[in-house]
Design an enzyme around this catalytic site. Structure first.
Site, PDB file in Angstrom:
ATOM      1  N   CYS A   1     -11.158  36.666  44.777  1.00  0.00           N
ATOM      2  CA  CYS A   1     -12.374  37.148  44.089  1.00  0.00           C
ATOM      3  C   CYS A   1     -13.361  36.006  43.835  1.00  0.00           C
ATOM      4  O   CYS A   1     -13.039  35.016  43.168  1.00  0.00           O
ATOM      5  CB  CYS A   1     -11.958  37.808  42.774  1.00  0.00           C
ATOM      6  SG  CYS A   1     -13.283  38.030  41.583  1.00  0.00           S
TER       7      CYS A   1
ATOM      8  N   CYS B   1     -14.153  35.443  40.166  1.00  0.00           N
ATOM      9  CA  CYS B   1     -13.027  34.787  39.494  1.00  0.00           C
ATOM     10  C   CYS B   1     -13.064  33.275  39.740  1.00  0.00           C
ATOM     11  O   CYS B   1     -12.786  32.487  38.831  1.00  0.00           O
ATOM     12  CB  CYS B   1     -11.691  35.344  39.984  1.00  0.00           C
ATOM     13  SG  CYS B   1     -11.516  37.131  39.776  1.00  0.00           S
TER      14      CYS B   1
ATOM     15  N   CYS C   1     -27.766  29.185  -1.553  1.00  0.00           N
ATOM     16  CA  CYS C   1     -27.040  28.128  -2.272  1.00  0.00           C
ATOM     17  C   CYS C   1     -27.999  27.177  -2.971  1.00  0.00           C
ATOM     18  O   CYS C   1     -28.849  26.536  -2.346  1.00  0.00           O
ATOM     19  CB  CYS C   1     -26.155  27.373  -1.277  1.00  0.00           C
ATOM     20  SG  CYS C   1     -25.552  25.782  -1.869  1.00  0.00           S
TER      21      CYS C   1
ATOM     22  N   CYS D   1     -27.831  23.608  -1.772  1.00  0.00           N
ATOM     23  CA  CYS D   1     -28.459  23.463  -0.452  1.00  0.00           C
ATOM     24  C   CYS D   1     -29.983  23.377  -0.597  1.00  0.00           C
ATOM     25  O   CYS D   1     -30.640  22.593   0.090  1.00  0.00           O
ATOM     26  CB  CYS D   1     -28.089  24.634   0.452  1.00  0.00           C
ATOM     27  SG  CYS D   1     -26.310  24.882   0.669  1.00  0.00           S
TER      28      CYS D   1
END
Length: 447
Positions: free
Chosen positions: A196, A199, A62, A65
């Protein structure tokens, strides 16, 4: 020839249009005071930070930029130790740009008191303007804190997972199909067992990710959980054999996709935002009704694809919509490229057609334009999904031929009314009244 990978396509297109870089590299280096940000560190560095951040979303190709880079570096050095200044290569990290609605480059966001709702910076693109905005925002944050406003909305961990757990949707055998199957949203579903250990470790990360994903995607990506020990029909249906198992459900896919990413909040959020970006709507097909439409679209995007469609009297509304549907399909296919898509009617912008060498191939016609180099390539195949895809693919692998826009600048653009979506109307011819003409009075030799 199969399509090239996304990154290769982008680099090759840039090569076709004369960019001097062999490879696209970031505008900032480790020696600068600009912090390089990516999906892997953005949440940790910015969202969970107590500090004020100014973040530029840029693309290395760009031109705007590249012009901003020295000023951005200067501002970063001046604000060092006071305000954090970062940069995101949003061409490389498109999911992160998509997360914050980045459509053009450079886009600057100010991450202040509420990190989940950054403000846009629209001031001067100079070091002075940038530092002034940073210090003004800093004063505002201090005043808010003096007034008792906290940073609780910043996305930092507070130790209370209940605040995020409410955003995890509980699914069961009874409500799964009505919520997930056929939904236009994306569902990321964890199948767990209460006993678990993995988990249990995932639960707070999943809960906090659910809140952030909901906020960042407007609820279009949902995180859910299924207790596979009680919803055994679902567990059997999707072949769940271990816990936790995470699956991704898309509307357009018959079977879910396994999630194989990391299990931290940042990993989950990053994957959710990638899915969100992939399923974002196709870019708008804008009609060139004035100069601003053309210049903004072409200046703000790496490439702008311009189609010249036949006159409405030649196709009618149905035929024109068929052409626009082809463009929309291709816009959707290439939506992650940050390209702009434009169209105009044959003859409405004759000077533009001339500057792009359109006319020798008839209508409809198409050109891909790099406005920074003022170069273009013409579609020479059929105006169809296959033809346009081959055209763009050939460019992406460096096999397309390009030419300079005539005059090395866009010509004058006419102001025209936008198409009303209707069939064209032939001009009304004036009726000639012959009732007063007496043919008998005409000289017989003239008959």
């Amino acid at each position: 020839m199969g399509p090239a990978s996304g990154r290769t396509e982008v680099l090759s297109v840039i090569g076709v249009f004369g960019t001097l870089l062999v490879t696209v590299s970031a505008l900032y280096s480790a020696s600068d005071d600009v912090v390089e940000l990516s999906p892997s560190n953005f949440n940790r560095e910015v969202i969970q930070s107590d500090e004020l951040w100014l973040v530029e979303f840029y693309a290395p190709w760009c031109g705007h930029c590249q012009s901003l880079a020295p000023e951005w570096k200067k501002a970063a050095s001046a604000l060092k130790g006071i305000v954090k200044v970062g940069g995101v290569d949003a061409d490389k990290h498109q999911s992160l740009g998509g997360q914050y609605g980045v459509q053009g480059f450079p886009t600057i966001k100010i991450f202040g008191l509420n990190k989940n709702k950054p403000d846009d910076y629209n001031g001067a693109r100079s070091a002075q303007g940038i530092t002034d905005a940073a210090l003004n925002t800093l004063r505002s944050i201090v005043r808010d804190r003096l007034g008792g406003k906290s940073d609780s909305s910043s996305g930092k961990k507070s130790g209370d997972s209940k605040s995020g757990k409410k955003d995890v949707i509980t699914l069961t055998d009874d409500n799964f199909d009505e919520n997930v199957i056929g939904s236009s949203d994306i569902w990321i579903v964890e199948f767990f067992a209460p006993w678990c250990g993995h988990c249990k470790r995932l639960e707070p990360e999943w809960a906090e990710a659910a809140t952030e994903v909901r906020e960042q995607t407007g609820g279009k990506v949902k995180l859910a959980a299924v207790d596979a020990t009680t919803s055994q029909m679902l567990a059997s249906r999707y072949g769940i054999r271990g816990y936790p198992t995470i699956k991704i459900f898309h509307k357009d896919e018959d079977t879910p996709v396994d999630y194989d990413g990391g299990r931290s909040k940042s990993d989950i959020v990053a994957r959710a935002l990638e899915l969100f970006a992939e399923n974002a709507p196709a870019p708008e097909m804008k009609e060139i009704t004035n100069e601003d439409v053309l210049k903004k679209t072409c200046d703000d995007h790496q490439l702008c694809i311009v189609a010249v469609l036949p006159h409405i009297l030649d196709t009618g509304a149905s035929g024109r919509n068929d052409y626009l549907d082809v463009m929309k399909a291709m816009g959707n296919k290439y939506k992650k490229k940050f390209w702009g898509w434009l169209w105009t009617e044959a003859g409405a912008q004759a000077e533009l057609e001339d500057s792009l060498g359109i006319g020798g191939f008839g209508y409809p016609a198409m050109a891909a334009i790099n406005a920074r180099k003022m170069k273009y390539a013409l579609l020479k195949g059929s105006f169809s999904e296959q033809g346009i895809n081959e055209f763009l693919r050939e460019l992406s692998v460096g096999r397309g031929s390009t030419s300079l826009v005539k005059g090395a600048a866009f010509p004058k653009i006419n102001n025209v009314d936008s198409w009303d979506g209707k069939d064209g109307q032939l001009p009304v011819e004036e009726d000639i009244d012959l009732s007063d003409v007496d043919l008998d009075d005409l000289d017989k030799d003239e008959l």
